[in-house]
Design a protein around this motif. Structure first.
Motif, PDB file in Angstrom:
ATOM      1  N   SER A 199     -18.008 -45.609  11.135  1.00  0.00           N
ATOM      2  CA  SER A 199     -17.637 -44.193  11.247  1.00  0.00           C
ATOM      3  C   SER A 199     -17.986 -43.409   9.995  1.00  0.00           C
TER       4      SER A 199
ATOM      5  N   ILE B 217     -25.115 -40.133  10.990  1.00  0.00           N
ATOM      6  CA  ILE B 217     -25.336 -40.218  12.432  1.00  0.00           C
ATOM      7  C   ILE B 217     -26.709 -40.819  12.735  1.00  0.00           C
ATOM      8  N   SER B 218     -27.716 -40.488  11.950  1.00  0.00           N
ATOM      9  CA  SER B 218     -29.062 -41.027  12.176  1.00  0.00           C
ATOM     10  C   SER B 218     -29.084 -42.540  12.035  1.00  0.00           C
TER      11      SER B 218
ATOM     12  N   ARG C  30     -26.514 -44.500  12.561  1.00  0.00           N
ATOM     13  CA  ARG C  30     -25.763 -45.056  13.700  1.00  0.00           C
ATOM     14  C   ARG C  30     -26.649 -45.171  14.947  1.00  0.00           C
TER      15      ARG C  30
ATOM     16  N   GLU D  43     -30.487 -35.691   6.557  1.00  0.00           N
ATOM     17  CA  GLU D  43     -29.558 -35.322   7.615  1.00  0.00           C
ATOM     18  C   GLU D  43     -28.834 -34.035   7.213  1.00  0.00           C
TER      19      GLU D  43
ATOM     20  N   TYR E 267     -25.953 -31.100   7.676  1.00  0.00           N
ATOM     21  CA  TYR E 267     -24.571 -31.029   8.167  1.00  0.00           C
ATOM     22  C   TYR E 267     -23.879 -29.818   7.545  1.00  0.00           C
TER      23      TYR E 267
ATOM     24  N   PRO F 157     -27.432 -33.684  13.818  1.00  0.00           N
ATOM     25  CA  PRO F 157     -26.567 -34.319  14.820  1.00  0.00           C
ATOM     26  C   PRO F 157     -26.383 -33.428  16.048  1.00  0.00           C
TER      27      PRO F 157
ATOM     28  N   PHE G  25     -22.228 -39.236  23.854  1.00  0.00           N
ATOM     29  CA  PHE G  25     -22.127 -39.069  22.404  1.00  0.00           C
ATOM     30  C   PHE G  25     -20.678 -38.921  21.955  1.00  0.00           C
TER      31      PHE G  25
ATOM     32  N   MET H 156     -20.068 -39.635  18.047  1.00  0.00           N
ATOM     33  CA  MET H 156     -21.199 -39.075  17.321  1.00  0.00           C
ATOM     34  C   MET H 156     -21.478 -37.635  17.744  1.00  0.00           C
TER      35      MET H 156
ATOM     36  N   PRO I 157     -20.975 -32.982  11.323  1.00  0.00           N
ATOM     37  CA  PRO I 157     -19.994 -33.444  10.333  1.00  0.00           C
ATOM     38  C   PRO I 157     -19.697 -32.376   9.278  1.00  0.00           C
TER      39      PRO I 157
ATOM     40  N   ILE J 257     -18.937 -38.149   5.954  1.00  0.00           N
ATOM     41  CA  ILE J 257     -20.014 -39.135   5.970  1.00  0.00           C
ATOM     42  C   ILE J 257     -20.358 -39.530   4.531  1.00  0.00           C
TER      43      ILE J 257
END
Length: 949
Positions: free
Chosen positions: A37, A41-42, A44, A287, A289, A319, A345, A350, A354, A359
Motif C-alpha cells: 500500500s 501505483i505504477s 503496483r 509518477e 500526484y 494514477p 481498481f 489503486m 494519492p 506513497i
C-alpha cells in the motif's frame, strides 16, 4: 496465469449481481509480503503482472517477493520480468518487426520445423500512421490527394501488412487515414482493464502494454502502464519472452495549484520536460500526484505523459481516478467496461490520485501549476524551453553563437540578409508529383488553379502590406516556412485544438492572412478532431488561413513535412538562410522536420497559428503585433487568444460519446482504398527479390541451433566519433532520401526514379536501404572528419575520406571489426531499432559512450552489439582520439556478468598503447544470454524451435 504458492485470487463485484476474479495486491500485503500500500501505483501495476504471470519457470515467487519489497531509496538491482497484456505498433517500426517475424518463419521452415511456431502470444495492433506526407496543402482536396499519394507510394508495404494480418492470428491492422497510433490507442484500443477466462472464472487484470514507438507513454495519462521499446524487444515480448528491465526508481511529482489563463497543456508539458530532463530521470518511472494532478483532465495528462521520452523517463504515469472514468465514458466505452474498470481498481486499492505522504517515492519534486507560463522549445531539442516573450532574443543570440556552442555561427550582417522571392512563381510552382500508369497527376498549375489549391496564397501585390510582416515577397533569417498543427502530443487534446480554431476565427474576422511562403498544414491524431472542428464551425476559419486537413497521421513531427516550394528552397540554400518551422509536435531534432530548415520550435496549436500569421520567430508576441487588420490597426496575440469560457462552450457542443463509437466502429467500411489492396496468403511469406520495400533480412543467414561464444574484440577500427546528444534520428533517419547518398544511388541503380524514393521510414522493410542510411543524416557530425556534416568518415590506414557505408563495406572485406565512440546521451529520441540493426549490419561490434538513452542501449544488446561506457570524466576529447587508432576490448568471455568492467586498449599510430577501464552496459542476466546468442532474435528463435521439437 499464476501457478505459485501465493494464493491471492479473490472475487470482486462487477455490478448487476456479477462478480469477477483478480489477483489481489491487498491480499498479498496481508500475507506479509511487502508494504504494498506504500508502493507507487505504477510499481503496483507491474507487480500485479509479475504475480499473475508467475509460473515457477520464467517468473518465480522470488520475482514477486523481490518487487513487493521495493525500496524507494535504494531499489534492488534486480531485473523485473514484465509480461505486457498487449503490444502496439506503428507502421515505420511495425513493418520491420513483421519482416523479422516473416524471416523467422522462413528460418523455421528451413530447419524443417512448423513455421507457425512463430506466432504472437499476446494481441498486437498495428496502426498505419507514419506514411502520409504533406505533398498537398492549403486546399479542400489536400486530404484526398495526400491519401491517394500515400497508397500509391506504399502499396508494397500495405500488401505485406495485409499478408501479416492473415498469416498471424493475433495481428490486427488499423488502416491508413484513421489516426495516429497513440491517439487511436487512447481513444479506442485501450480498455483500462482486461479479462480472460480461466478454469471457469473471468480473471480481470490491468490493461498494460509496450509499443514500438517511444511515445507509447501517452497512454500513461489514462492510468495504463506502458512504454516504448525497440522493435527487437517487442518481438521477443510478442513471442512469449517477458520484457526485462531493472527495478526502477520512481520520481514523484507533487502538483499543486492550477494553470493560469492563457497557459495550455502544451506549455505545461514543455515545462515538465525541461524540469525533469535537468533532474536526470533516464531509466526511471515518473509518477504525478497531488491536488494539481487531480485537477487535470485526461487529455492534459496524456499531453504530459506523451513527452516522457523527451524528459528521459521510462514512463510519465498518472494514477486512475474520476477523471479517468469520465474520459472512458466521453470516448464511447461501454458502461459495462467502465464499471468493471472502476470496481477493479477500487478492489485493488489503486483508485484515486494519492496525496502527499500516501506513497513512498525515491525522489519527491514539487510543481506549482500556477507558475507555468506560455513557452516554446527549440530550436534543436525539446527540453530547451524558452518563455514566449524571450524567443526573439533567444533566436538572435543563437544566430550569433558559434556552431561549436550549439548556435548558427552567423553575424549581424547575415541577419539582415534577405531573399526577394518571385512569389508569383512560387505560387504557381507545385511540388513535383510522380505519374502512375495512365492516371497523370498535375505537377504545375495556372495561377487561378493554384488559388483554388491554396486560397490564402493569392497575388501578394493585391493584399494589404500588413498581411506580410517580413515584407511582401521577402524571405529572411527567422522566417517561418513551415507551420504545422501535427503530432499526437497535442492533437489528442480538444482544449488546444479548439483553441487553435478559435484563434483562427478571430484572426480571419480581423482580416489577417498567412504569409505566402509559410507551408501550413493540419494533421489531427484522429477523425474525432475533424468532427468537432467541423461541428463548431472552426475548421472553416483554419481553412481560410491555410490550415486545411492534410491527413490523419504523424506528418511533420516524423519528418514527413513534404517538399517546400522550389523558389523557397532555392532561396534558403543560395542565401544560407536560417529559416524556421513551428509545430505542435514533440520532436525537433536537427534535420528531422525538413533538411533545409535549421530552427525548429515546438509549441501549442494556437501558437502555431499565431506564428504562421506573424511569419517569423524573431518577434516578441507579448509586446509586438503579429499583423495589422483590414483597418490598418495593430493586432496583438492577446487580441486573438480565446478565453476559457469560449473553449468550454465549444467542447460542450462538440464532444459526444456516439461520435467515438461511430468513427471507430468498422475500419474496413470506412476505407475502400485499403480494401482494394491485394494480399498474398500462406503461413510463410514469398519474398520478392526485386522489391525495393520488403526484403528478407540477413539476420538468420547461416543460422544454427548452437549459439556462438562471447569473445574479446581485437584490431577494431573507428567508424565514427560522435559528440553529445546524438539521437536515433542522427543514426537512422526517417526522412527524405538524398539522390547522391548511398541509399539514393542504390535506388537509382534499381530503377527507382528520385521522385519515387519515398522516405527512409517507409523503406524500413529493406535492410539494403536502411544499412546505407545508417549514420547518413545530413546533420550528423563525425569528429573524425572535422568541419563536415553528413555520413562521412575516413578509412584507415590509407586515409581516404568516403561515406560511412562505403568505408564499412571495405572494412568488412578486410575482415576488420568496427567501434563507434560517442558522448553523453547516445541514442536519445525515438525507439528506432534500425539505429541498432544498421550499426550491426555495418559491422559495428562495440559502442563506447559516456552515457546512453535507455531504449537504444537495450536495442544495441538486442542486436549483439556490445555497449560500453566510459568512467566519468573520460571521453574522446580527453583521450585525444583522431580515428587513426586501433582498439581491443579485453576482459570478455563466457563468464561475462552484468555491468562488469572491461578494458579498452587504444593502439596509437606511434606504437604506444593506452588501457582505459570501461563498464559493460549489459545490465541484466537475460541480456547476457541475448548477447551470447548474437541478439534477441536468434535467442528467441532457438527457444521456440527447441520447444516445438
Amino acid at each position: 496465469m499464476a501457478n505459485t504458492g501465493l494464493d491471492t485470487l479473490q472475487a470482486f463485484d462487477l455490478g448487476n449481481g456479477n462478480k469477477g476474479w483478480f489477483y489481489s495486491l491487498p491480499a498479498l500485503e496481508k500475507a506479509g509480503i511487502g508494504r504494498i500500500s506504500r508502493l507507487p501505483i505504477s510499481i503496483r501495476i507491474v507487480l500485479e503482472s509479475v504475480l499473475r504471470n508467475a509460473d515457477g519457470k520464467k517468473i518465480s515467487d522470488r520475482d514477486v517477493k523481490a518487487l513487493a519489497a521495493w525500496n524507494a531509496k535504494k531499489p534492488a538491482a534486480e531485473e523485473i520480468p514484465f509480461v505486457a497484456a498487449r503490444i502496439v505498433l506503428q507502421d515505420f517500426t511495425g513493418v520491420p518487426l513483421l519482416v523479422d517475424l516473416a524471416a523467422m518463419r522462413s528460418a523455421a521452415q528451413k530447419l524443417k520445423k512448423d513455421p507457425k511456431v512463430i506466432e504472437p502470444l499476446v494481441p498486437v495492433d498495428l496502426v498505419v500512421d507514419h506514411s502520409v506526407q504533406v505533398d498537398f496543402f492549403g486546399s479542400a482536396d489536400a486530404l484526398r490527394q495526400n491519401l491517394e499519394m500515400e497508397f500509391k507510394r506504399n502499396r508494397e508495404r500495405y500488401e505485406f501488412l495485409k499478408w501479416g494480418q492473415q498469416a498471424f492470428k493475433t495481428f490486427k491492422v488499423v488502416p491508413p487515414g484513421i489516426g495516429i497510433v497513440h491517439q487511436v490507442n487512447l481513444e479506442y484500443l485501450a480498455k483500462g482493464v482486461l479479462s480472460a477466462r480461466l478454469d471457469g472464472k473471468d480473471i480481470y487484470y490491468p490493461d498494460t502494454l509496450v509499443g514500438t514507438d517511444s511515445h507509447t507513454t501517452m497512454i500513461n495519462g489514462l492510468g495504463i502502464v506502458g512504454w516504448g521499446v525497440g522493435g527487437i524487444e517487442a518481438e521477443a515480448g510478442m513471442l512469449g519472452q517477458p520484457v526485462y528491465f531493472l527495478t526502477p526508481e520512481v520520481v514523484g511529482v507533487h502538483m499543486t495549484g492550477q494553470l493560469k489563463m492563457g497557459v495550455t497543456a502544451t506549455d505545461l508539458a514543455l515545462h515538465v520536460t525541461e524540469m525533469l530532463r535537468k533532474t536526470k530521470v533516464v531509466g526511471k518511472f515518473v509518477e504525478f500526484y497531488g491536488p494539481g494532478t487531480a485537477s487535470l483532465p485526461v487529455a492534459d495528462r496524456a499531453t504530459i505523459a506523451n513527452m516522457a521520452p523527451e524528459y528521459g523517463a521510462t514512463m510519465g504515469f498518472f494514477p486512475t481516478d474520476g477523471q479517468t472514468v469520465d474520459y472512458l465514458r466521453m470516448t464511447g466505452r461501454s458502461e459495462e467496461l467502465i464499471t468493471a474498470f472502476e470496481n477493479y481498481f477500487k478492489a485493488q486499492e489503486m483508485f484515486g490520485i494519492p496525496s502527499r505522504g500516501d506513497i513512498d517515492y525515491s525522489v519527491d519534486l514539487d510543481l506549482d501549476l500556477s507558475a507555468v507560463v506560455p513557452n516554446v522549445a527549440g530550436p534543436k531539442r525539446p527540453q530547451d524551453r524558452i518563455e514566449l516573450p524571450q524567443l526573439k532574443d533567444r533566436f538572435l543570440k543563437l544566430f550569433e553563437t558559434p556552431v561549436a556552442e550549439g548556435g548558427y555561427g552567423k553575424t549581424t550582417l547575415d541577419l539582415r540578409k534577405k531573399a526577394v522571392l518571385d512569389l508569383k512563381h512560387a505560387i504557381v510552382d507545385l511540388p513535383p508529383v510522380p505519374s502512375y500508369g495512365d492516371k497523370k497527376m498535375k505537377i504545375s498549375a495556372s495561377e487561378s488553379e493554384m488559388r483554388d489549391h491554396h486560397p490564402t496564397q493569392t497575388d501578394p501585390a493585391k493584399l494589404p502590406e500588413a498581411t506580410f510582416p517580413d515584407g511582401t515577397g521577402i524571405l529572411g533569417n527567422g522566417s517561418v516556412v513551415i507551420a504545422a498543427i501535427t503530432s499526437c502530443t497535442n492533437t489528442s487534446n480538444p482544449t488546444v485544438m479548439l483553441g487553435a480554431g478559435l484563434l483562427a476565427k478571430k484572426a480571419v474576422e480581423r482580416g489577417l492572412r498567412v504569409s505566402p511562403y509559410v507551408k501550413t498544414s493540419l494533421a489531427p491524431g484522429s477523425r474525432v478532431v475533424s468532427d468537432y472542428l467541423n461541428k463548431t464551425g472552426l475548421q472553416t476559419y483554419l481553412d481560410q488561413l491555410g490550415f486545411n486537413l492534410v491527413g490523419y497521421g504523424c506528418t511533420t513531427c516524423i519528418g514527413n513535412s513534404g517538399p517546400l516550394s522550389a523558389p523557397i528552397e532555392d532561396a534558403i540554400a543560395e542565401n544560407d538562410l536560417i529559416t524556421a518551422s513551428v509545430l505542435s509536435g514533440n520532436r525537433n531534432f536537427e534535420a528531422r522536420v525538413h533538411s533545409s530548415v535549421k530552427a525548429n520550435f515546438l509549441m501549442s496549436p494556437p501558437l502555431v497559428v499565431a506564428f504562421a500569421l506573424a511569419g517569423h520567430v524573431d518577434i516578441d508576441l507579448s509586446t509586438e503585433p503579429l499583423g495589422r487588420d483590414q483597418n490598418g490597426k495593430d493586432v496583438y496575440l492577446r487580441d486573438l487568444w480565446p478565453t476559457l469560457e469560449e473553449i468550454r462552450d465549444a467542447m460542450q457542443l462538440a464532444l459526444k460519446p456516439e461520435v467515438y463509437r461511430r468513427l471507430y466502429k468498422d475500419f474496413s467500411e470506412q476505407n475502400p482504398q485499403w480494401n482494394e489492396i491485394p494480399s498474398s496468403t500462406g503461413d510463410v511469406y514469398q519474398w520478392n527479390a526485386k522489391s525495393t520495400y520488403i526484403q528478407q533480412p540477413p539476420f538468420f543467414e547461416n543460422f544454427s541451433m548452437q549459439p556462438g561464444s562471447i569473445s574479446e574484440v581485437r584490431g577494431a577500427r573507428l567508424l565514427g566519433i560522435f559528440g553529445d546528444s546524438v539521437t536515433t534520428d542522427h543514426i537512422s533517419q526517417a526522412g527524405s532520401i538524398k539522390k547522391d547518398s548511398p541509399a539514393g544511388r542504390y535506388l537509382l541503380d534499381h530503377g527507382v526514379q528520385q521522385v519515387d524514393f519515398n522516405s527512409y521510414g517507409s523503406r524500413r522493410g529493406n535492410d539494403r536501404i536502411m544499412t546505407r542510411g545508417t549514420f547518413a543524416n545530413v546533420r550528423i557530425k563525425n569528429l573524425m572528419v572535422p568541419g563536415t556534416e553528413g555520413g562521412v568518415t575516413v578509412h584507415y590506414p590509407d586515409g581516404e575520406q568516403m561515406s560511412i557505408y562505403d568505408a564499412a563495406m571495405r572494412y568488412q572485406k578486410e575482415n576488420v571489426p568496427l567501434v563507434v565512440i560517442a558522448g553523453q546521451e547516445y541514442g536519445t529520441g525515438s525507439s528506432r531499432d534500425w539505429a541498432a540493426k544498421g550499426a550491426c549490419l555495418l559491422g559495428v561490434r562495440a559502442v563506447v559512450a559516456e552515457s546512453y538513452e535507455r531504449i537504444h542501449r537495450s536495442n544495441l544488446v538486442g542486436m549483439g552489439i556490445l555497449p560500453l561506457q566510459f568512467r566519468e570524466g573520460i571521453n574522446a576529447s580527453t583521450l585525444k582520439l583522431t580515428g587513426r587508432e586501433t582498439f581491443d576490448v579485453l576482459g570478455l568471455g563466457e563468464s561475462l556478468k552484468p555491468k562488469q568492467e572491461a578494458t579498452l586498449v587504444i593502439h596509437r599510430p606511434d606504437g604506444s598503447e593506452q588501457k582505459v577501464p570501461v563498464v559493460v552496459r549489459i545490465d541484466t542476466p537475460i541480456e547476457v544470454d541475448y548477447y551470447r546468442h548474437g541478439g534477441i532474435l536468434p535467442y528467441v528463435l532457438r527457444q521456440l524451435v527447441v520447444h516445438a521439437a
